[in-house]
Design a protein around this motif. Structure first.
Motif, PDB file in Angstrom:
ATOM      1  N   PHE A  95       0.920   2.651  -5.011  1.00  0.00           N
ATOM      2  CA  PHE A  95       1.009   2.957  -6.433  1.00  0.00           C
ATOM      3  C   PHE A  95       0.872   4.451  -6.685  1.00  0.00           C
ATOM      4  N   THR A  96      -0.136   5.072  -6.076  1.00  0.00           N
ATOM      5  CA  THR A  96      -0.315   6.505  -6.324  1.00  0.00           C
ATOM      6  C   THR A  96       0.815   7.313  -5.694  1.00  0.00           C
ATOM      7  N   ASN A 111       3.900   6.395  -5.537  1.00  0.00           N
ATOM      8  CA  ASN A 111       5.032   6.281  -6.441  1.00  0.00           C
ATOM      9  C   ASN A 111       4.913   7.237  -7.602  1.00  0.00           C
ATOM     10  N   GLN A 112       3.690   7.477  -8.036  1.00  0.00           N
ATOM     11  CA  GLN A 112       3.509   8.350  -9.188  1.00  0.00           C
ATOM     12  C   GLN A 112       3.844   9.787  -8.867  1.00  0.00           C
ATOM     13  N   ASP A 113       3.856  10.142  -7.598  1.00  0.00           N
ATOM     14  CA  ASP A 113       4.098  11.526  -7.204  1.00  0.00           C
ATOM     15  C   ASP A 113       5.586  11.835  -7.317  1.00  0.00           C
ATOM     16  N   PRO A 114       5.954  12.885  -8.063  1.00  0.00           N
ATOM     17  CA  PRO A 114       7.387  13.155  -8.240  1.00  0.00           C
ATOM     18  C   PRO A 114       8.096  13.627  -6.976  1.00  0.00           C
ATOM     19  N   VAL A 133       8.195  12.093  -4.227  1.00  0.00           N
ATOM     20  CA  VAL A 133       8.482  10.964  -3.356  1.00  0.00           C
ATOM     21  C   VAL A 133       9.789  10.312  -3.777  1.00  0.00           C
ATOM     22  N   THR A 134      10.697  10.123  -2.793  1.00  0.00           N
ATOM     23  CA  THR A 134      11.930   9.409  -3.125  1.00  0.00           C
ATOM     24  C   THR A 134      11.818   7.936  -2.818  1.00  0.00           C
ATOM     25  N   ASN A 155      -5.562  11.626  -4.840  1.00  0.00           N
ATOM     26  CA  ASN A 155      -5.422  11.192  -6.228  1.00  0.00           C
ATOM     27  C   ASN A 155      -6.081   9.853  -6.461  1.00  0.00           C
ATOM     28  N   GLN A 210       6.592   1.800 -11.514  1.00  0.00           N
ATOM     29  CA  GLN A 210       5.704   2.856 -11.070  1.00  0.00           C
ATOM     30  C   GLN A 210       6.462   4.077 -10.618  1.00  0.00           C
ATOM     31  N   TYR A 211       7.690   3.916 -10.224  1.00  0.00           N
ATOM     32  CA  TYR A 211       8.415   4.999  -9.569  1.00  0.00           C
ATOM     33  C   TYR A 211       8.523   6.203 -10.495  1.00  0.00           C
ATOM     34  N   SER A 212       8.206   7.358  -9.958  1.00  0.00           N
ATOM     35  CA  SER A 212       8.125   8.525 -10.827  1.00  0.00           C
ATOM     36  C   SER A 212       9.495   8.925 -11.346  1.00  0.00           C
TER      37      SER A 212
END
Lengths: 117, 312
Positions: free
Chosen positions: A29-30, A32-35, A37-38, A73, B50-52
């Motif tokens: 989850f964390t 995914n929140q990071d921009p 990460v693809t 995070n 969730q995907y940014s």
């Protein structure tokens, strides 16, 4: 344990032993929140073996840095949850103590029908 | 919830519209992102987005930064008793909530009886069944005061709690029920003597027992006034007929629920999403009264419209 390639740092699979969905889903989850990460995901190769594979693909940054940041995070998030929770419990206990005093002093049974939904 | 009027179809650039909120999702997308809707057959939109980069094509940043999380996150305690607790977490994702639930069930340490040294058991309950039942008895003690006991360690006062159970039912008396209050705490450690090979030596020194307590647990400040007892004194452990006896010693150690469910501190822990009821049309007067009375949990509230009509 990290399975990656020597030439390309931005994509790697991390194999964690003695772990399960508890930490893998939270880290995913964390991540995914990071921009940066693809793609990220986790899998459990076999349910009888306590091992989790986390796959991270980034936009250029080395994957292990991104994973470390995500874990950091997550730690900060959990710490904040803990503080907020402790404070909320204290406030609840304090307000309940006050309510109990008020009920005793007024000598009436004040029924607070709280909406629990 | 996203406010503002966003219009879906325009031939020119949507950013030119003055009333489209920049950086916010259109209302129906915000509904998709943040709410699980319950349809007639099944809930929809259950996976959290969730995907940014999910809304990157619209230029909206879906990445949740820590400061935004810290500002929006709230905890409200609904109920707090000695035995259970209910609280709402607002602003957190299901993934983290589930991790908390799993940790509560499986990874919080407690003390539970692990080794049972049976000296005499003539009851009809088999040894292993008796030991299993003893393991499941919850013990009223703070596990943070103890260390884990590994295979190489010796059981001492820092990692073991010793209980003794000695019950017998005399011939001619009716059947007795052995309840968990029969477990007596031994603060000085085990009293069962080990059989040592060289029986000739040291008859003067203390005989070797199964634990190596260097000091009595009663001297530890937390236990001076509080005895260590099982949490509930009325748990039935065994039943004895006339002429039967149980004599045993039980050692409790620290462990986590992952190893065995007896070490799980919670009866269970669960979470659910906070329900939100949205009325699609205004309901007034008698229908409002009827709806309010039908709901068993008193969810609805009626407010007066001011003209004498009542609206839900």
């Amino acid at each position: 344990m990290e399975h990656g390639s020597f030439t390309d740092n931005s994509a790697a699979t991390f194999s964690l032993t003695d772990e399960d969905h508890t930490i893998a889903n939270a880290v995913r989850f964390t991540l995914n929140q990071d921009p940066r990460v693809t793609f990220c995901g986790y899998s459990i190769p076999h349910p009888s073996e306590a091992r989790v594979n986390i796959r991270v693909q980034t936009t250029g940054d080395p994957a292990r840095e991104v994973l470390k940041d995500a874990c950091q995070n997550l730690m900060l998030m959990c710490r904040h949850v803990r503080c907020t929770f402790d404070k909320a419990v204290e406030d609840f206990k304090a307000s309940n103590a006050v309510k109990a005093l008020k009920i005793d002093s007024q000598d009436s049974s004040g029924d607070d029908s709280e909406e629990s939904e | 919830m996203a406010e503002g009027a966003g219009e879906e179809k325009k031939k020119f650039s949507i950013w030119d519209l003055p009333d489209v909120p920049m950086g916010q999702l259109l209302p129906h997308l915000e509904l998709q992102r943040s709410r699980v809707s319950c349809n007639k057959d099944a809930p929809i939109h259950t996976e959290s987005i969730q995907y940014s980069g999910a809304y990157a094509s619209m230029g909206i940043n879906n990445s949740s930064r820590l400061d935004r999380f810290s500002n929006n996150f709230r905890v409200e305690v609904v109920r707090l008793n000695e035995d259970d607790m209910e609280f709402d977490m607002i602003g957190i994702d299901a993934a983290i909530a589930n991790s908390f639930r799993r940790i509560l069930i499986a990874e919080l340490p407690t003390m539970a009886i692990e080794k049972v040294f049976i000296a005499n058991n003539t009851s009809i309950i088999q040894d292993e069944v008796l030991a299993h039942r003893l393991g499941l008895v919850p013990i009223h003690v703070d596990p943070r005061l103890f260390y884990y006991l590994s295979e190489n360690d010796q059981p001492n006062e820092k990692n073991t709690i010793v209980f003794k159970l000695h019950v017998q039912c005399k011939r001619g008396s009716p059947r007795i029920t052995v309840k968990s209050d029969a477990l007596k705490w031994l603060p000085n450690g085990s009293e069962l003597v080990k059989e040592t090979r060289n029986a000739a030596s040291d008859s003067s020194s203390k005989p070797e027992t199964y634990t190596y307590f260097s000091c009595s647990q009663e001297t530890i400040p937390e236990f001076v006034k509080n005895l260590i007892i099982p949490k509930y004194p009325d748990i039935i452990i065994a039943k004895l007929g006339p002429g039967r006896e149980i004599e045993l010693e039980a050692h409790a150690v620290k462990g986590i629920g992952k190893t065995h469910a007896k070490w799980s501190p919670v009866a269970t822990a669960w979470y659910r999403m906070l329900p939100e009821v949205v009325l699609l049309e205004d309901i007034e007067d008698d229908l409002a009264e009827e709806l309010k009375s039908k709901c068993p949990v008193n969810v609805f509230d009626i407010e007066d419209l001011g003209k004498g009509e009542e609206q839900l």
